[in-house]
Design a protein around this motif. Structure first.
Motif, PDB file in Angstrom:
ATOM      1  N   VAL A   1     102.201 117.243 -14.752  1.00 45.57           N
ATOM      2  CA  VAL A   1     102.494 116.888 -16.137  1.00 45.57           C
ATOM      3  C   VAL A   1     103.547 117.851 -16.666  1.00 45.57           C
ATOM      4  N   LEU A   2     104.501 117.323 -17.388  1.00 51.53           N
ATOM      5  CA  LEU A   2     105.571 118.119 -17.979  1.00 51.53           C
ATOM      6  C   LEU A   2     105.477 118.027 -19.491  1.00 51.53           C
ATOM      7  N   GLY A   3     105.608 119.174 -20.199  1.00 50.37           N
ATOM      8  CA  GLY A   3     105.576 119.079 -21.650  1.00 50.37           C
ATOM      9  C   GLY A   3     105.746 120.390 -22.366  1.00 50.37           C
ATOM     10  N   GLY A   4     105.970 120.284 -23.681  1.00 48.99           N
ATOM     11  CA  GLY A   4     105.909 121.421 -24.573  1.00 48.99           C
ATOM     12  C   GLY A   4     104.469 121.590 -25.025  1.00 48.99           C
ATOM     13  N   THR A   5     104.243 121.982 -26.267  1.00 50.51           N
ATOM     14  CA  THR A   5     102.865 122.167 -26.714  1.00 50.51           C
ATOM     15  C   THR A   5     102.106 120.844 -26.767  1.00 50.51           C
ATOM     16  N   MET A   6     102.773 119.759 -27.176  1.00 42.78           N
ATOM     17  CA  MET A   6     102.114 118.453 -27.213  1.00 42.78           C
ATOM     18  C   MET A   6     101.718 118.004 -25.813  1.00 42.78           C
ATOM     19  N   GLY A   7     102.672 118.062 -24.904  1.00 49.94           N
ATOM     20  CA  GLY A   7     102.397 117.635 -23.542  1.00 49.94           C
ATOM     21  C   GLY A   7     101.380 118.521 -22.852  1.00 49.94           C
ATOM     22  N   THR A   8     101.403 119.805 -23.169  1.00 54.55           N
ATOM     23  CA  THR A   8     100.443 120.725 -22.557  1.00 54.55           C
ATOM     24  C   THR A   8      99.034 120.446 -23.047  1.00 54.55           C
ATOM     25  N   ASP A   9      98.894 120.165 -24.338  1.00 57.98           N
ATOM     26  CA  ASP A   9      97.591 119.816 -24.900  1.00 57.98           C
ATOM     27  C   ASP A   9      97.021 118.616 -24.153  1.00 57.98           C
ATOM     28  N   LEU A  10      97.846 117.605 -23.957  1.00 55.39           N
ATOM     29  CA  LEU A  10      97.419 116.416 -23.213  1.00 55.39           C
ATOM     30  C   LEU A  10      97.116 116.763 -21.764  1.00 55.39           C
TER      31      LEU A  10
END
Length: 408
Positions: free
Chosen positions: A101-110
């Motif tokens: 999974v790749l992300g900033g804070t939103m993607g990391t939360d998910l």
């Protein structure tokens, strides 16, 4: 060798190039790719294998509902719920071998939700702008989550972020090729401990249990180890637990950051797994060694284990609180529990003549624990130290009795 498939997850409306680069590297290394879009507002440049509509629907919602929520946090929680369920279902169907999974804070939360939905042994990687950050609470990390910092990649590709992304792509594919998943057909014992400078019972117990046909997994009871232990206990991974270092419970109730969470000492019992328990190193609270000593501990003796970890010695009242917490946690058990209470000490530094020995404090703790245990829990006073042969012998005696009764 059968080729491996990696599930690539992210918001393809804003990170299409980066996610495409990840997929290209995986394919370039001979892997296959499944793509899953967790966007809300926009669309990818080309269709994904699993669309944002598939994701939302899997969680019992819709993209329209996510948009109508009017809040990006609520919208992404809808997508997180759907992603976790969809990934878990696809894993159960054997659709992929690893996930990234790749992300900033939103993607990391998910991503944290998705990793927690997948069992131990499924490679799970998070490429995040906040990897290793205090923003990520320890309790949300699945036992085998891997993370890499997504450096320099917030807006588009460049040579800096490509270095991180290419490593992550290679890592998840390599893990999928190399992983040896737990053998579901071999019964496993879950055991907690610290290093042998403090607790030595593992040395005789592990080979003795292996001779009896059991696999033994020993968890380092320094917060994250206890979280992994409790997670697997809750999944029913253990035939029996030898929970002989419960110090993390004391850490938790006395406010240490080195905590295995509020459910420490509960999941095995609530899942119906028999437990043999001993409060190893109950008298210590671990704190982060490179931070200033909190004022509440300023008048307590302490042991600097290394530059990362300092252990503070509890006073009598604090030990009673730890005993009471043990009694509370064990009261919810739905399977046999027997507690071992060595009267000569519960850690190597707690031996008579050792620096942290406190005979009165030990006696106070044992009395409070034995007196507060629920009626269904059997306690055994032992005229030995936790690191003596008599302790291991008693644990094996109980275990063999349970085996004879087909309880394990």
């Amino acid at each position: 060798m059968t080729e491996k498939t990696i599930l690539v997850i992210g918001t393809y409306d804003t990170k299409d190039d980066e996610l495409g680069f990840l997929a290209d590297v995986i394919r370039g290394q001979g892997g296959r790719v499944l793509t899953m879009d967790v966007s809300v507002l926009g669309d990818p440049s080309k269709p994904c294998d699993y669309s944002k509509h598939d994701v939302a629907q899997e969680g019992g919602s819709s993209i329209a509902a996510a948009i109508a929520s009017g809040d990006e946090n609520r919208a992404m929680q809808i997508m997180a719920a759907g992603t976790a369920l969809l990934a878990a279902r696809l894993n159960s169907e054997g659709a992929f071998d690893g996930m990234i999974v790749l992300g900033g804070t939103m993607g990391t939360d998910l991503a944290l939700d998705v990793c927690s939905a997948l069992p131990l042994g499924v490679p799970k990687y998070i490429v995040s702008t906040v990897s290793f950050s205090p923003l990520i609470p320890a309790e949300r990390l699945a036992a085998d989550t891997q993370m890499i910092l997504w450096a320099g990649g917030l807006y588009g590709l460049n040579s800096v972020c490509k270095a991180s992304l290419s490593q992550a792509a290679g890592a998840v594919l390599g893990a999928a090729r190399a992983v040896q998943k737990p053998d579901p057909d071999k019964p496993m014992i879950g055991m907690t401990s610290l290093g042998t400078s403090a607790l030595k019972y593992v040395i005789p117990l592990k080979p003795a249990l292996e001779e009896r046909g059991y696999e033994v997994a020993v968890f380092h009871a320094t917060g994250m180890g206890g979280r992994a232990f409790e997670s697997l206990a809750g999944q029913g991974a253990f035939a029996c637990v030898f929970d002989f270092c419960t110090q993390e419970l004391g850490n938790h109730i006395h406010g240490s950051n080195i905590s295995a969470g509020a459910d420490r000492l509960t999941n095995a019992g609530q899942n119906g797994t028999p437990q043999i328990v001993a409060p190893g190193c109950y008298d210590l609270v671990d704190i982060v060694g490179w931070q200033p000593l909190p004022g509440k501990w300023s008048d307590h003796p302490s042991h600097e284990h290394n530059r990362l970890l300092t252990s503070v010695v509890l006073n009598a009242a604090e030990r009673i609180a730890v005993a009471q917490a043990h009694c509370t946690q064990l009261a919810s058990a739905k399977a046999p529990v027997e507690v071992l209470l060595p009267e000569l000490g519960l850690g190597e530094w707690d031996r008579e003549g050792a620096d942290l020995h406190d005979a009165d404090g030990l006696a106070t703790f044992l009395a409070a624990l034995e007196g507060g245990l629920p009626p269904q829990v059997k306690a055994h006073r032992l005229d030995c130290h936790i690191n003596d042969a008599g302790f291991a012998d008693k644990a094996l005696e109980i275990f063999d009795d349970w085996r004879a009764k087909n309880l394990v």
